[in-house]
Write an enzyme that holds these catalytic residues in place. Structure first.
Site, PDB file in Angstrom:
ATOM      1  N   GLU A  68       0.637  -1.225   0.157  1.00 16.67           N
ATOM      2  CA  GLU A  68       0.257   0.403  -0.037  1.00 16.67           C
ATOM      3  C   GLU A  68       1.029   1.368   0.066  1.00 16.67           C
ATOM      4  O   GLU A  68       0.724   2.978  -0.756  1.00 16.67           O
ATOM      5  CB  GLU A  68      -0.936   0.372   0.892  1.00 16.67           C
ATOM      6  CG  GLU A  68      -1.814  -1.622   1.267  1.00 16.67           C
ATOM      7  CD  GLU A  68      -1.985  -1.237  -0.282  1.00 16.67           C
ATOM      8  OE1 GLU A  68      -3.408  -0.415  -0.823  1.00 16.67           O
ATOM      9  OE2 GLU A  68      -3.232  -2.418  -0.266  1.00 16.67           O
TER      10      GLU A  68
ATOM     11  N   ASP B  94       3.226  -4.268  -5.645  1.00 20.88           N
ATOM     12  CA  ASP B  94       3.750  -5.942  -5.309  1.00 20.88           C
ATOM     13  C   ASP B  94       4.740  -6.147  -5.542  1.00 20.88           C
ATOM     14  O   ASP B  94       5.483  -6.037  -3.758  1.00 20.88           O
ATOM     15  CB  ASP B  94       3.241  -6.998  -6.068  1.00 20.88           C
ATOM     16  CG  ASP B  94       1.899  -7.511  -5.703  1.00 20.88           C
ATOM     17  OD1 ASP B  94       0.936  -6.832  -4.832  1.00 20.88           O
ATOM     18  OD2 ASP B  94       1.254  -8.503  -6.536  1.00 20.88           O
TER      19      ASP B  94
END
Length: 653
Positions: A502, A565
């Site tokens: 995030e 990611d």
């Protein structure tokens, strides 16, 4: 020869959707999840099972039990806001009343729709149609101004299509043809339940499809929408009015906002520039049918059990579910949908607690510091850009668990129970109108930066570039993502990677265009941004065309999540290496475990078409292949399926 074949299959050798064992060196994902996949069963009312889904099922099971207790003993519910959610839950579950009422509750709403007999009628009633949520060839929403996030603006967007994405309408898309046939059959059957003859229903549905077909060429597909900064197209209000003079925006918009806006934002200018093509006398009968069919279909989930089952046919065909949710799940999901922050706060307070909230907040701060250190040592950015990036990290607002304070609008959401003459559909229409009015009223108010993007009972996490905040709901903060019983390496391979993922969104191909206050401004040097784009192109290339579930991954569609990611895994790895109990194998094994997934064929096809995330098994494998430490941990060589040549490994953050 064998080595070449293995290395040609990126993401590890073999099909990651298979249920089979594998050596970790050949397929990390299958080595961890292959045996699980052999026995894992997809629930009949869901399209998938696995890491996130399993946790979501667990949360739902707990909340179903709690709501059953609340219904049996309403006096035990001390929070008046939660009491309203329980009332809605009870009303939704009263199928005896719903079946007895039949389609009568929809009569008043449908009468409004049938009264629109021309574009003149449409314009005359437009502000009322907007406030009532009656389907239009456009949608409206109030959101922060992307270039000045202290104020809110009105955004105008395109209507939804019948099929999940524009790409489904391609002549060679057999899935799209099959889904449209399912939708057609369902819609004709439903209209007959509303007293239309088969011939009348067939004509209305055919005309609705014709209007839908007029919209298709004018809107973007999911890949185009993935670059969401392109949806910011501000217009002076006077200039916007010139785009489609056939629609009386000049009267309706000031009426719903209570003021005439100086500017509005158009998400897809091409659509609005061509809206006049749709709003013609010749097309009005098609619009009228499209409107009526959409409105009728929109009521089915809130009327009889027969209509609930029938109205869900198309949705189940999209995801491949075999059954509709039980009545109890349906009623809970409905109450949770309208009172999500309220239910999420209850869940967080009862099943998460403040101690865990403080512990996870500490982990988030640790990950931000890891990111800062990595940026400081970054060798491809100039100091000016690094300083700005670190400033942005310092300004990230952290939201963990659940909110302490709920938005004021929940005080207005009141449910009229059956005993007082209430029915489910009209309660929902009234609640929708309150929420809509509340949204439009935000135009006159400063942006509320305390709002939560996700409720506490949702198994997910997010970064919002316009707020520069990250949200970690309580429901995701459990094993395998996070547990005090897991080692630090396991936790970093789970929640640590999610947290850093995030944070990485602040610097993905979309988030990188927003500054520390959430404003869309360019804070990069030209050379630095060019270097960043070069790296994102390498990530697009790495994923593009990987075979998955009988189709292929679209590298452009999934780029922002893949950047996050890669950054998330890399930063979590750095944090894990600082701990005294480092276990690289445990780190990567837990990383692979959180992405376990078993899904229906239809759902896999849907995700490959519209989801900005790569399939879970590929997230597990390809990102691990990018990490040098993975090769060290498991002694992976160029003879193994997981081998990716060093020059092909993509590392951005």
């Amino acid at each position: 020869m064998m080595t070449t074949k293995l290395r040609a299959v990126r993401g590890g050798a073999g099909d990651t959707t298979a249920a089979e064992s594998a050596r970790v060196q050949d397929n990390l994902y299958l080595s961890v999840n292959g045996e699980w996949a052999k026995t894992a069963e997809i629930p009949a009312d869901r399209p998938r099972t696995g890491g996130f889904s399993d946790l979501d099922e667990g949360v739902e099971k707990q909340m179903l039990a709690d709501f059953a207790g609340f219904r049996a003993h309403p006096e035990t519910v001390k929070n008046p806001l939660l009491s309203e959610a329980v009332k809605l839950n009870a009303l939704a579950l009263d199928f005896k009343k719903r079946d007895a009422d039949g389609v009568k509750p929809a009569a008043a709403a449908l009468a409004k729709v049938k009264a629109i007999k021309s574009w003149a009628d449409f314009n005359q009633q437009l502000s009322e149609l907007i406030l009532d949520g009656i389907v239009k060839p456009f949608t409206l929403d109030v959101q922060p101004d992307m270039k000045n996030t202290s104020v809110n603006l009105l955004y105008l967007d395109v209507p939804g299509l019948i099929l999940p994405d524009k790409t489904y309408y391609a002549a060679d898309n057999e899935n799209g043809k099959q889904l449209l046939a399912v939708w057609t059959q369902m819609a004709v059957a439903i209209l007959q339940k509303f007293a239309y003859s088969e011939a009348e229903a067939t004509k209305l549905v055919d005309q609705a499809k014709q209007f839908d077909a007029l919209i298709v060429p004018l809107v973007k597909n999911s890949e185009e929408l993935a670059d969401y900064t392109k949806q910011y197209n501000p217009y002076a209000f006077a200039d916007f009015l010139k785009l489609a003079p056939e629609i009386d925006f000049a009267t309706a918009i000031p009426a719903i906002l209570g003021e005439t806006p100086e500017k509005v934002v158009v998400t897809q200018p091409h659509y609005f520039e061509n809206l006049s093509q749709l709003v013609t006398a010749a097309n009005f009968p098609l619009y009228q049918s499209w409107l009526l069919v959409n409105e009728i279909l929109g009521t089915t989930g809130f009327l009889t059990e027969e209509l609930r089952q029938l109205g869900g046919t198309y949705g189940r065909a999209i995801g491949g579910q075999k059954e509709a949710p039980t009545q109890e799940k349906h009623a809970y999901r409905l109450a949770n949908g309208y009172f999500d922050d309220v239910v999420g706060q209850y869940y967080g307070e009862n099943y998460f607690g403040d101690a865990a909230r403080q512990d996870v907040a500490k982990m988030v701060k640790t990950m931000i510091n890891v990111y800062k250190n990595r940026l400081t040592k970054n060798n491809w950015l100039s100091q000016a850009t690094k300083d700005k990036a670190i400033l942005k990290l310092n300004m990230i607002e952290i939201k963990v668990g659940y909110p302490d304070k709920l938005p004021d609008v929940y005080q207005q959401l009141k449910v009229t129970p059956a005993a007082d003459g209430g029915d489910l559909l009209n309660n929902l229409l009234a609640l929708d109108k309150i929420l809509r009015l509340n949204n439009f009223a935000k135009v006159k108010k400063p942006v509320d930066r305390s709002r939560w993007a996700m409720p506490g009972n949702l198994v997910n996490a997010c970064y919002d570039p316009s707020f520069n905040d990250i949200t970690f709901p309580a429901a995701i903060l459990q094993a395998p993502f996070y547990s005090l019983q897991q080692s630090s390496s396991q936790n970093y391979g789970g929640i640590g990677a999610v947290i850093a993922h995030e944070i990485s969104h602040a610097f993905d191909n979309n988030g990188a265009k927003f500054d520390e206050k959430g404003n869309m401004t360019n804070w990069w040097t030209k050379a630095d941004y060019a270097a960043f784009e070069q790296r994102t192109q390498a990530m697009i290339k790495e994923f593009d065309g990987i075979p998955y579930a009988g189709s292929k991954v679209n590298g452009k569609l999934v780029i922002s999540e893949n950047v996050a990611d890669g950054g998330g895994l890399s930063c979590a790895l750095s944090a894990a290496k600082e701990e005294t109990d480092l276990d690289l194998r445990a780190f990567f094994i837990n990383w692979a475990m959180v992405w376990r997934l078993k899904a229906t064929k239809a759902f896999n096809q849907l995700l490959l078409s519209i989801d900005v995330h790569a399939p879970g098994p590929l997230r597990a494998n390809v990102q691990a292949q990018n990490m040098n430490e993975f090769y060290q941990a498991f002694n992976v060589t160029d003879k193994d399926g997981m081998w990716l040549a060093p020059e092909d490994r993509v590392n951005i953050w």
